[in-house]
Design a protein around this motif. Structure first.
Motif, mmCIF file in Angstrom:
data_model
loop_
_atom_site.group_PDB
_atom_site.id
_atom_site.type_symbol
_atom_site.label_atom_id
_atom_site.label_comp_id
_atom_site.label_asym_id
_atom_site.label_seq_id
_atom_site.Cartn_x
_atom_site.Cartn_y
_atom_site.Cartn_z
ATOM 1 N N LYS A 1 0.826 -1.208 0.000
ATOM 2 C CA LYS A 1 0.000 0.000 0.000
ATOM 3 C C LYS A 1 0.866 1.266 0.000
ATOM 4 O O LYS A 1 1.712 1.453 0.866
ATOM 5 N N GLY A 2 0.632 2.120 -1.006
ATOM 6 C CA GLY A 2 1.310 3.415 -1.052
ATOM 7 C C GLY A 2 2.779 3.352 -1.425
ATOM 8 O O GLY A 2 3.503 4.322 -1.276
ATOM 9 N N ARG A 3 3.240 2.220 -1.886
ATOM 10 C CA ARG A 3 4.642 2.100 -2.302
ATOM 11 C C ARG A 3 4.749 0.963 -3.312
ATOM 12 O O ARG A 3 3.788 0.228 -3.545
ATOM 13 N N GLU B 1 -2.651 -4.445 -2.844
ATOM 14 C CA GLU B 1 -1.884 -3.662 -1.871
ATOM 15 C C GLU B 1 -1.905 -4.248 -0.471
ATOM 16 O O GLU B 1 -1.273 -3.731 0.435
ATOM 17 N N ARG B 2 -2.663 -5.307 -0.288
ATOM 18 C CA ARG B 2 -2.630 -5.940 1.037
ATOM 19 C C ARG B 2 -2.368 -7.439 0.955
ATOM 20 O O ARG B 2 -2.674 -8.190 1.879
#
Ligand SMILES: Cc1ncc(C[n+]2csc(CCOP(=O)(O)OP(=O)(O)O)c2C)c(N)n1
Ligand code: SF4
Lengths: 365, 245
Positions: free
Chosen positions: A201-203, B42-43
């Motif tokens: 997340k975010g990178r 993203e997770r």
């Protein structure tokens, strides 16, 4: 504010680890460390952390690997045969440069051996143990108080230099009861871990591996790891000296044997023998520089261990021929008594009849 | 122009190291498509195996961890226990999961670890040169069963789905194959269900994918796919072995 409590070494290491921010423990039963997972199963959930009893030591260390990848302070504990099984995972932790803590409450070996205290896993702890060029930052507590304090030191060093750390202790320190002062809170030095695999997340994605197929890449990683060992050797060496200044003979011992040797030292001093004690607290990095200085000032060393002679090799390497290094060891889980060590001291300090005659002969020539 | 087919976001734009006709690549793509469709890139944290797919961490855009041979379920346990809100999957070959890592997968299943396992069954050890795997079928020639696997001398194959389905901690166990567009679609559906089971917190989900290894089988790619359909699939029947509600 501190509270004074009476506790076992094995409980202190649990309390110390949790106070040091450890939030994941994975273990498997083996005597004489069983209290560690037992206390962990109670205290870790209370602290909001994770406790899993794994199906084997192999699984336990790999669970530590996973939790360490996620950036959490994670640990496992075991005793000698179990530590052998963890070596696969420890080599991978070292290769992937992952911080974590492994506690070895040593027992007698090789093989199934026995459950008595021993120091015969020294090589395995400080020289690698698993495959590849790596070492473990190794701490050797000699009291219940240090069993409480060392997890925090070990995690800090592991985080800073990015690799597995070990507390190398034994059945005596693990099982003995002592009163200790527990601080209400330990100041935590938790560095950011931008490399952790916590979800991208975010990178961009993070990946953690110890696989480098191109030899030049693997050499670069190895050099990085070695550079960290060098830095730690400059900054993180810990040791203690007792009655060193005027000593002719310096006992060198760690863990419970250092405590026994301290009694020997006191007994020797009462007899007028100039005996001191040097206690390495970090076994890797080893206090080589300090021992070399003592050697240059003319000290004679007697290394005492519950092994066939393991740390003595590091003492000899450290002093590099500048001093005489003798060794006394007991095997099989036998703990040397202060008197027994004193006998060795006296043998070394009192010249033999042969030596007296030889020196008399030279002086008449 | 309308784009009808493109690389999934979760799949990296790199050349994979697989042999021609190897189905590892298809399996990767399916996992990546499922991650995209579920919106979990993203997770998600993936755990790579030891075997031909050892470089999976270079092929996926989610966070990835390289585990030692067979230990991926233990590593996944460590990650998932400390990060329970993340999606954790392992990707393992048959040597990895059913030989050296048998204890790890059985106990992760028994604990009901809420992870997803993508299990590639190509009935051989691909990377080390085509030795017998726990899944090698009776009569199959490998470099360590030169006269064909004789169960009396070399033991019997392990049927992983059949072994894991009765374990209480498993939520979804299915076997699919990658030999035709229809089978690939079914495989994708199974992988998606497996990830959904994890998202719903149901326990361990595993999809076994019957895969081809043309190189170690000594067959051209198309013949290898035919071999999966005609020889391997009858021994390892496709379908769902378990699905909890
Ligand atoms: C501890 C250990 N033992 C053995 C190996 C060597 N090894 C690498 S890959 C492999 C077999 C992999 O087979 P499989 O899991 O079926 O995957 P495939 O290569 O067929 O995709 C083995 C035995 C290793 N890397 N580590
Ligand atoms: S050896 Fe077999 S499994 Fe490995 S890449 Fe080649 S075809 Fe695929």
């Amino acid at each position: 504010m501190t509270t004074k409590v009476l506790m076992k070494g094995n409980e202190a290491v649990v309390r110390g680890a949790i106070a040091a921010g450890c939030r994941a423990f994975f273990g498997y039963p083996i005597t004489p460390q069983n209290e560690v997972p037992e206390y962990m199963s109670k205290y870790m959930p209370e602290a909001g952390g994770v406790f899993v009893q794994a199906e084997s030591e192999v699984a336990a260390i790999n669970m530590v690997y996973g939790a360490a990848c996620a950036g959490v302070r994670a640990m496992t504990s075991s005793s000698s045969p179990g530590i052998s099984l963890k070596m696969e995972g420890i080599s991978y932790l070292a290769g992937a440069q992952l911080p974590c803590l492994i506690v070895n409450v040593q027992r007698g070996g090789p093989g199934l051996g026995n459950i008595a205290p021993s120091q015969s896993d020294y090589f395995q702890a400080v020289k690698g143990g698993g495959h590849g060029d790596y070492k473990m930052y190794t701490f050797a507590p000699w009291s219940v108080k240090e069993m409480f304090e060392h997890p925090s030191l070990a995690f800090e060093v592991a985080d800073k230099y990015r690799g597995p750390a070990m507390i190398l202790t034994d059945a005596i320190i693990g099982q003995m009861l002592e009163p200790i002062e527990i601080p209400e809170k330990i100041e935590l030095n938790l560095p950011p871990k931008p490399w952790a695999t916590t979800g991208a997340k975010g990178r961009g994605r993070n990946s953690i591996t110890s696989l480098y197929i191109v030899p030049e890449d693997l050499e670069r990683i190895n050099l990085e790891i070695q550079a960290n060992y060098k830095l730690a050797t400059e900054r993180e060496v810990r040791f203690q000296e007792f009655w060193i200044d005027d000593a002719n003979l310096v006992l060198v011992a760690y863990g419970c044997v250092a405590r026994i040797s301290r009694t020997t030292m006191t007994m020797a001093r009462e007899k007028g023998l100039k005996v001191g004690l040097f206690r390495p607290i970090t076994l890797f990095p080893f206090p080589s520089k300090q021992l070399l200085e003592l050697a240059k000032s003319g000290k004679h060393f007697l290394v005492v261990e519950m092994s066939a002679g393991q740390m003595v090799e590091d003492v000899r390497l450290s002093v590099n021929g500048e001093a005489e290094v003798d060794f006394y060891g007991r095997l099989g889980g036998i703990v040397p008594s202060p008197n027994e060590i004193l006998e060795e001291v006296e043998k070394l300090l009192k010249p033999s009849l042969y030596q007296v005659m030889a020196s008399a002969k030279t002086s008449t020539n | 122009m309308k784009v009808v087919f493109s690389r999934p976001r979760a799949l990296s734009d790199v050349t994979m190291a697989y042999c021609q006709g190897c189905t590892h690549g298809i399996a990767h793509r399916l996992v990546a498509e499922v991650i995209d469709e579920l919106g979990i890139l993203e997770r998600t944290i993936g755990i790579c195996p030891v075997g031909c797919s050892v470089f999976l961490y270079q092929y996926m855009e989610c966070d990835m961890i390289e585990a030692s041979h067979g230990r991926a379920p233990a590593v996944a346990t460590g990650v998932k226990r400390v990060l329970p809100d993340r999606v954790v999957f392992t990707y393992q070959g048959d040597g990895d999961l059913a030989a050296i890592g048998t204890a790890e997968i059985i106990h992760a299943a028994a604990r009901g670890e809420n992870i997803t396992v993508v299990f590639i069954n190509n009935t051989t050890y691909g990377m080390t040169g085509g030795q017998m795997a726990p899944t090698t079928i009776p009569g199959q020639e490998t470099t360590t069963t030169p006269g064909g696997r004789d169960p009396i001398k070399a033991g019997n194959p392990i049927k992983v789905c059949e072994l894991l389905a009765p374990i209480e901690g498993t939520a979804y166990i299915a076997r699919a194959s990658l030999t035709s567009p229809a089978n690939v679609m079914k495989a994708k559906k199974a992988i998606k269900t497996a990830f959904e089971m994890q998202l719903a917190g149901k326990g361990l989900s595993l999809v076994e994918l019957l895969s081809s290894c043309p190189t170690q089988w000594g067959m051209p790619p198309l013949e290898a796919l035919k071999h999966v359909d005609e020889v391997i699939t009858p021994y390892y029947p496709l379908g769902e072995f378990k699905r909890v509600n």
